[in-house]
Scaffold this motif. Structure first.
Motif, short mmCIF file in Angstrom:
data_model
loop_
_atom_site.label_atom_id
_atom_site.label_comp_id
_atom_site.label_asym_id
_atom_site.label_seq_id
_atom_site.Cartn_x
_atom_site.Cartn_y
_atom_site.Cartn_z
N GLU A 13 -8.76 0.73 7.74
CA GLU A 13 -9.47 0.61 6.47
C GLU A 13 -8.42 0.62 5.37
O GLU A 13 -7.56 1.51 5.33
N VAL A 60 -7.87 0.64 1.36
CA VAL A 60 -8.55 0.95 0.12
C VAL A 60 -7.65 0.61 -1.06
O VAL A 60 -6.55 1.14 -1.17
N GLU A 77 -12.74 -1.94 -0.49
CA GLU A 77 -12.44 -1.25 0.77
C GLU A 77 -12.62 -2.29 1.86
O GLU A 77 -13.71 -2.82 2.03
#
Ligand code: ZN
Lengths: 100, 510
Positions: B183, B185, B37
């Motif tokens: 973010e 992931v 992440e």
């Protein structure tokens, strides 16, 4: 809703409840959940889900224009406590930088 | 955060090692399943939901306002540029961009967010289903990206006491609170610590190429959390742990190598890996328990009632797609195909946008890509490494390097002098011609001058000359060195070699 569930939710919100309050909350929250159960009886197969209470609106976007905010002293004036130019608060037992 | 799930089943990546082979950092007989992440700060001038500046290194709490301090009665308004950069990042990572997404509140009680929640995106992220390619052997491996979403950064908390365990207070600087982040992931498709590093390097290069972020890890504009578990080949995935506080690419590789070995050791001893969050201790070189599952967070996400849904016009998304620059993979292929660079060199140069731009500008002024590539791969990178500089900080102008290479080609300076001139260019920033003139580094091809030095070298080293005549070819190198020394490195080495051989005759004739 069970007392244990109320205690868990209260802990998540960092609320200290008395035994009497726990009983009241269990009763009231239980009623809300019962109402949700009642709504569940409806056939919503063909109904598109509502993701947001402001469905149908769109968020306005602003330009990327930096502007000064508060003067530092003004910002720190509302602090419960400070150390030099930093806000000072009781720590919560997590390591640094845990938030993001 | 790891708690974010889209509800889709998670498929694990395949084994990294060749059949029968052992991947570095993964003990024999085991496979690692790794997902990353990554938080990337977007290069905007103002914050995500307010107009506060985002300048790094400002005095504490000097870039704050009622919105990012969470004072009552304020309303957040998203930054259009942040949304555009996030869309660019998503498209560059081959993601599907949602025309309808929303902002949610992630509730928690760390003091680093004064609102007691962070604005993030939970079940309807901005983008999903992307991928990037990392080199693997002769080819490449595709690492899938599960989702990319927008959120705001937190403030920075420090602790008064040196010991993080005993400190009673947190000290807070909210300058960073509210800076826009994406973010990113990954799916758990990464199988070795090295692949994790390659993934991050590629991600960083892509973000830099499309101008999304400067990705300075030392300034925290790229941060990484690790999810890792181990299993027997073909077996069921084990319990995973999350590792935080990994602050450099090298630390990612080290932390993973450590954590994989730790999990394998636990399992081989008949124990069980606990689902927990661990903290990478860079100094001690190990991970430690930060919190176990019982204290795992329940962030009670819900749609932020202050922020209506983020609805994007498909035409705008297409416009952003068309404006994407040439990305690292495409550029690497072009360097191989059109400029004839070896794939490895092309890969190294294109891994950094700054290095690639430097290379191309030099080639524009001195159109011999292979020569320029050799210098960039050699002298330029050596100088950067020795001085701990990033490619953004190359202290030489491309036009000056081009001039130097032209001087080498014309025979004005030999290679040895050219390297010396390059170092001086880096240190003084002056153009090469000036340095060559001032230091008297012009190559001497005048045979009468060189002849004199050759004669002196022969006369002064009878033992070496005798060795050479006995057939020790290596002795010639010593004599060449003596001549170069006598001419302060300026003699044309070809002329020196020829004259020495003429004087000495063929080796082994003595
Ligand atoms: Zn602000």
């Amino acid at each position: 809703m069970s007392i244990a569930e109320v205690e868990h939710v209260a802990w998540l919100a960092r609320l200290a409840l008395t035994e009497e309050e726990k009983r009241v909350m269990a009763e009231q929250l239980g009623r809300i959940l019962d109402y949700m159960e009642k709504l569940r009886e409806l056939d919503t197969e063909e109904v598109p889900p509502t993701f947001h209470t402001l469905e149908g609106m769109r968020v306005p976007l602003r330009g990327d224009d930096p502007r000064p905010g508060l003067e530092r002293e003004e910002a720190l004036a509302a602090a419960p406590d400070r150390a030099d130019d930093l806000f000072r608060v009781p720590r919560t037992g997590e390591a640094e930088g845990e938030g993001a | 955060m790891s708690e974010v799930q889209t509800g889709r089943p998670v498929r694990a990546g395949g084994p990294a090692s060749a059949p029968g082979g052992v991947a570095a950092g993964v003990p024999a007989g085991w496979e690692a399943v790794i997902g990353l992440e990554v938080h990337v700060e977007l290069s905007t001038a103002s914050k995500m939901f307010c107009n506060c500046p985002t300048r790094f290194g400002a005095p504490p709490n000097s870039q704050v306002c009622p919105v990012c301090l969470g004072l009552p009665g304020v309303l957040p308004v998203p930054n259009r540029q942040a949304v555009e950069l996030a869309v660019r990042a998503a498209l560059a990572l081959n993601c599907k961009v949602a025309t309808y997404s929303k902002f949610d509140r992630k509730n928690y009680f760390y003091p680093d967010m004064p609102k007691n929640y962070q604005i993030s995106q939970y079940d309807l992220p901005l983008a999903t289903d992307g991928y990037l390619e990392v080199p693997e052997g002769e080819g490449s491996r595709r690492i899938r990206i599960r989702r990319l979403h927008l959120e705001e950064d937190t403030g920075k908390s420090m602790h008064a006491a040196d010991d993080i365990v005993t400190a009673r207070y947190s000290l807070l600087d909210f300058n960073r609170a509210g800076i826009p982040l994406v973010e990113i992931v990954s799916e758990p498709d990464i199988a070795t610590p090295e692949q994790a590093r390659l993934y991050l390097e590629k991600l960083k290069a892509i973000m830099q190429y499309c101008g999304v972020s400067d990705c300075r890890m030392e300034e925290g504009s790229l941060r990484c959390d690790i999810n890792v578990s181990v299993r027997r080949p073909g077996g069921r995935a084990g319990t995973r742990t999350e590792v935080k506080n990994v602050n450099s690419f090298r630390a990612v590789e080290r932390a993973l190598t450590y954590e994989i070995a730790r999990q394998v050791e636990v399992l081989e001893a008949g124990g069980e890996v606990e689902q927990e969050t661990r903290h990478w201790d860079e100094g001690a070189g190990c991970t430690r328990t930060l919190r176990t599952k019982e204290y795992a967070h329940d962030y009670r996400y819900f749609p932020d009632p202050d922020l209506p849904p983020l609805v994007l016009d498909p035409a705008w998304i297409e416009e952003i797609r068309r404006s994407l620059p040439e990305l690292p993979d495409a550029r690497r292929e072009r360097y191989v195909r059109e400029m004839g660079l070896p794939p490895y060199d092309a890969g190294v140069i294109t891994a950094s946008r700054a290095l690639a731009e430097f290379f191309e500008e030099t080639v524009r002024a001195y159109p011999q890509p292979k020569t320029v590539s050799n210098w960039v791969m050699g002298e330029v990178r050596r100088y950067l490494n020795e001085h701990g500089l990033e490619p953004e900080q190359i202290p030489v102008r491309p036009a000056d390097l081009a001039d130097l290479l032209a001087m080498v080609e014309r025979g004005t300076v030999n290679m040895r002098a050219a390297r010396q001139v390059f170092t001086e260019m880096c240190e003084s920033g002056r153009p090469p011609a000036e340095i060559v003139r001032e230091r008297g580094l012009e190559q001497v091809s005048d045979e009468s001058l060189i002849e004199r030095a050759v004669d002196e070298a022969i006369a002064g080293n009878p033992a070496v000359v005798a060795d050479y005549r006995k057939g020790k070819e290596k002795a010639l190198g010593f004599l060449v060195g003596q001549v170069m020394k006598a001419t302060r490195g300026r003699a044309n080495p070809q002329v020196v070699n020829r004259l020495l051989r003429e004087r000495l005759g063929p080796p082994g004739t003595g």
